[in-house]
Design an enzyme around this catalytic site. Structure first.
Site, mmCIF file in Angstrom:
data_model
loop_
_atom_site.group_PDB
_atom_site.id
_atom_site.type_symbol
_atom_site.label_atom_id
_atom_site.label_comp_id
_atom_site.label_asym_id
_atom_site.label_seq_id
_atom_site.Cartn_x
_atom_site.Cartn_y
_atom_site.Cartn_z
ATOM 1 N N LYS A 162 0.930 -1.313 0.123
ATOM 2 C CA LYS A 162 -0.068 0.278 0.058
ATOM 3 C C LYS A 162 1.006 1.250 0.304
ATOM 4 C CE LYS A 162 -3.214 2.666 2.930
ATOM 5 N NZ LYS A 162 -2.609 2.653 4.148
ATOM 6 N N ASP A 180 -7.111 1.438 0.729
ATOM 7 C CA ASP A 180 -6.849 1.336 2.411
ATOM 8 C C ASP A 180 -8.485 0.783 2.667
ATOM 9 O OD1 ASP A 180 -8.870 3.532 1.641
ATOM 10 O OD2 ASP A 180 -7.635 4.906 3.141
#
Ligand code: SF4
Length: 254
Positions: A162, A180
């Protein structure tokens, strides 16, 4: 009791992330798994295009909310943001980046002093250590430059998929999707690219987001999830994609 949020942050084990993501899928519909209605089919391409066209019309140049002054400070801010709010990270990094905005300055500052600057952020001991070590590694292996390369980024301490996606997108303009908890929820609710794990959602979105919207897609979805399609009570009555979204039941008012 509502299920806990699934924080989708760098540094989690794959098993823990998958477990949290599965819990979140159960939570998305807002009722126990056994009573949930069948997941609706993902939107067709014309509707997906329209979703992003509307997001673009409302906010043509969406920005991330983590403050930074260059790719290095962006990388540090994202590493510090795991399981913390952007506002909390910004509060700590404003002072830190004034005196350490390069890997050399960060190493010169030292791990202990970095720790003092970030001690208001959760997991600050590990994060301070990672910031110190990744700064050392950038100097030793990348000429003090943040690499535009996923593998190289993911080899840095504290950097997961991420974080790499955020840096590749924001610092280098690549069409990556950093999943997220907000983006994960929106993608499953609408649904755009439903999936049980952040990786499944990321790969699904990469297939369906029209290239025109690839640069900003993840920011639009994160902001939409953070401010309108909220976890406990989505604000459907003021949602710009209400007529396209297949989530039921939609909320009618505050
Ligand atoms: S209509 Fe409701 S559930 Fe659908 S995207 Fe908008 S806020 Fe989320």
């Amino acid at each position: 009791m509502p299920a806990k949020k699934p924080p989708v942050k760098p540094g989690r084990s794959k098993a823990a992330t998958a477990k949290a993501a599965t819990k979140s899928v159960a939570k998305v519909a807002g009722k126990p798994a056994a009573k949930r209605t069948k997941q609706p089919k993902p939107l067709p391409p014309e509707a997906v295009f329209e979703v992003f066209r509307r997001f673009e019309a409302i906010e043509p140049e969406p920005k991330g909310e983590l403050e930074h002054v260059n790719p290095f400070t962006l990388l540090v801010a994202v590493v510090l943001s795991a399981q913390a709010t952007d506002a909390g990270v910004n509060k700590a990094t404003r002072a830190l980046f004034k005196i350490a905005d390069t890997p050399e300055k960060m190493v010169a500052l030292g791990e202990e002093a970095i720790r003092d600057y970030v001690k208001t952020i959760g997991l600050y001991r590990t994060k301070a250590k990672n910031v110190f070590l990744l700064s050392q590694q950038l100097i030793a292996e990348h000429g003090s430059v943040v690499p535009q390369d996923r593998d190289a980024l993911e080899k840095l301490p504290g950097v997961g998929r991420k974080t790499a996606n955020v840096v590749l997108n924001m610092a280098f303009g690549e069409h990556t999707i950093a999943v997220d908890t907000h983006l994960f929820r929106v993608s499953n609710r609408v649904p755009l690219a439903p999936g049980k794990t952040p990786l499944a959602v990321e790969l699904g979105l990469l297939k369906i987001v029209p290239p025109r919207f690839g640069r900003h897609a993840h920011h639009w979805l994160i902001l939409h999830g953070r401010y309108i399609c909220k976890a406990r009570k989505p604000e459907c009555w003021r949602c710009p994609i209400n007529d396209l979204c297949r989530f039921e039941p939609k909320t009618k008012g505050p």
